[in-house]
Design an enzyme around this catalytic site. Structure first.
Site, PDB file in Angstrom:
ATOM      1  N   LYS A  11      39.029  17.228  47.291  1.00  0.00           N
ATOM      2  CA  LYS A  11      38.740  15.846  46.899  1.00  0.00           C
ATOM      3  C   LYS A  11      39.781  14.940  47.533  1.00  0.00           C
ATOM      4  CE  LYS A  11      35.796  13.675  44.064  1.00  0.00           C
ATOM      5  NZ  LYS A  11      34.337  13.916  44.091  1.00  0.00           N
ATOM      6  N   THR A  56      34.645  19.736  43.515  1.00  0.00           N
ATOM      7  CA  THR A  56      35.588  18.658  43.833  1.00  0.00           C
ATOM      8  C   THR A  56      35.719  17.700  42.659  1.00  0.00           C
ATOM      9  OG1 THR A  56      33.889  17.278  44.886  1.00  0.00           O
ATOM     10  CG2 THR A  56      35.082  18.850  46.285  1.00  0.00           C
ATOM     11  N   HIS A 250      57.356  -5.500  70.339  1.00  0.00           N
ATOM     12  CA  HIS A 250      58.026  -6.330  71.332  1.00  0.00           C
ATOM     13  C   HIS A 250      58.159  -7.784  70.882  1.00  0.00           C
ATOM     14  CE1 HIS A 250      57.896  -3.061  74.178  1.00  0.00           C
ATOM     15  NE2 HIS A 250      56.587  -2.948  74.039  1.00  0.00           N
TER      16      HIS A 250
END
Length: 298
Positions: A11, A56, A250
């Site tokens: 899950k 799950t 930058h």
């Protein structure tokens, strides 16, 4: 006949928020938990039989139940509880990998000192943890992402290779900024050894990364990266490996001459792309690298 290879299921991204009420003072832990399980799962792939499959849904519910039963002392400790449970409670599960993102909240201090239950989402990094357990050995990798840092001086870049495509001018004073993603692997591998104090360790590593970035007079971002990883290895005996990814954010000086103005390293244009991407692993001498080169796979 085709043969089944590596497989896992689980899950992903179960969000759980745990509020601990210590009288009028409240504490918050906010996690995003992903569970991956593997083991004796051939038959579900070949025939569709679910006889060995833990749903799950049960995996998700375990996360919520464990938040109540065990609390959330740290992302690492919570992941250890979950991994141990899945491997030891299900005969068909041989290995569990728990990945956790933790989102930090800062307390809002109110004028009424008794009111200690208000929080603001912290705008710094996201904390990460991955815990893997196979019934015998543990591997704990902690980390962070989106930690943005900047030095406004003490950074140079010159002496590099120049070919016919090079246009970048050399500089002896530049802004150095990056958004740090990092993982570090602990040498704790089993219950017979003393377990690290996870919260203290995370705070210490974060502090070492920031200190090294600030105190390194940088002739290259690579040099800064090595200094950051090396400081963690040198000062944290529980850690054997550090993997860092530093995108160079930058900052270019804006040309103010058309306006009759001189730009004395004061006004910059921040470019988010394209960017240089600097990545490396720093290891304790004698240790092997285990953290994946591509952090997106961790």
């Amino acid at each position: 006949m085709p043969i089944l290879g590596q497989n896992q299921y689980g899950k992903a991204e179960t969000r759980v928020v745990k509020v601990t009420r210590d009288g009028a003072v409240h504490h918050v832990k906010d996690l995003n938990v992903s569970v991956a399980l593997s083991g004796d799962m051939d038959e579900v792939h070949y025939s569709g039989s679910n006889a060995r499959v833990l749903t799950t849904d049960a995996t998700k519910n375990t996360v919520y139940a464990f938040a109540k039963e065990y609390g959330i002392e740290s992302a690492e400790q919570f992941g250890i509880h979950l991994a141990r449970h899945f491997v030891t409670s299900q005969g068909s599960i041989h290995r569990a990998r728990i990945r956790i993102e933790e989102y930090a909240w800062d307390r809002i201090e109110a004028s009424d000192a008794e009111r200690r239950h208000s929080f603001v989402r912290q705008g710094r990094e996201t904390r990460l943890a991955q815990i893997t357990y196979d019934g015998e050995q543990w591997e704990v990798v902690s980390g962070l992402k989106d930690l943005t840092v900047m030095n406004t001086t003490d950074s140079e870049f010159w002496g590099y290779v120049k070919d016919k495509y090079t246009t970048l001018p050399e500089t002896h004073d530049r802004v150095l900024a990056t958004r740090v993603s990092g993982r570090w692997r602990f040498n704790w591998a089993g219950d017979e050894a003393a377990m690290p104090v996870w919260e203290e360790s995370y705070a210490q590593v974060g502090g070492h990364l920031l200190t090294a970035f600030a105190e390194t007079y940088s002739l290259s971002l690579q040099q800064s990266l090595y200094g950051m990883g090396a400081r963690v290895i040198e000062r944290c005996e529980e850690i054997d490996e550090v993997r860092l990814s530093l995108p160079n954010q930058h900052h270019f000086l804006v040309d103010l001459k058309p306006f009759g103005l001189k730009n004395d390293n004061e006004v910059y244009f921040a470019a988010d792309r394209p960017y240089g991407l600097i990545e490396a692993t720093v290891l304790r001498d004698g240790c092997e690298a285990r953290i994946p080169v591509d952090l997106s796979n961790l």
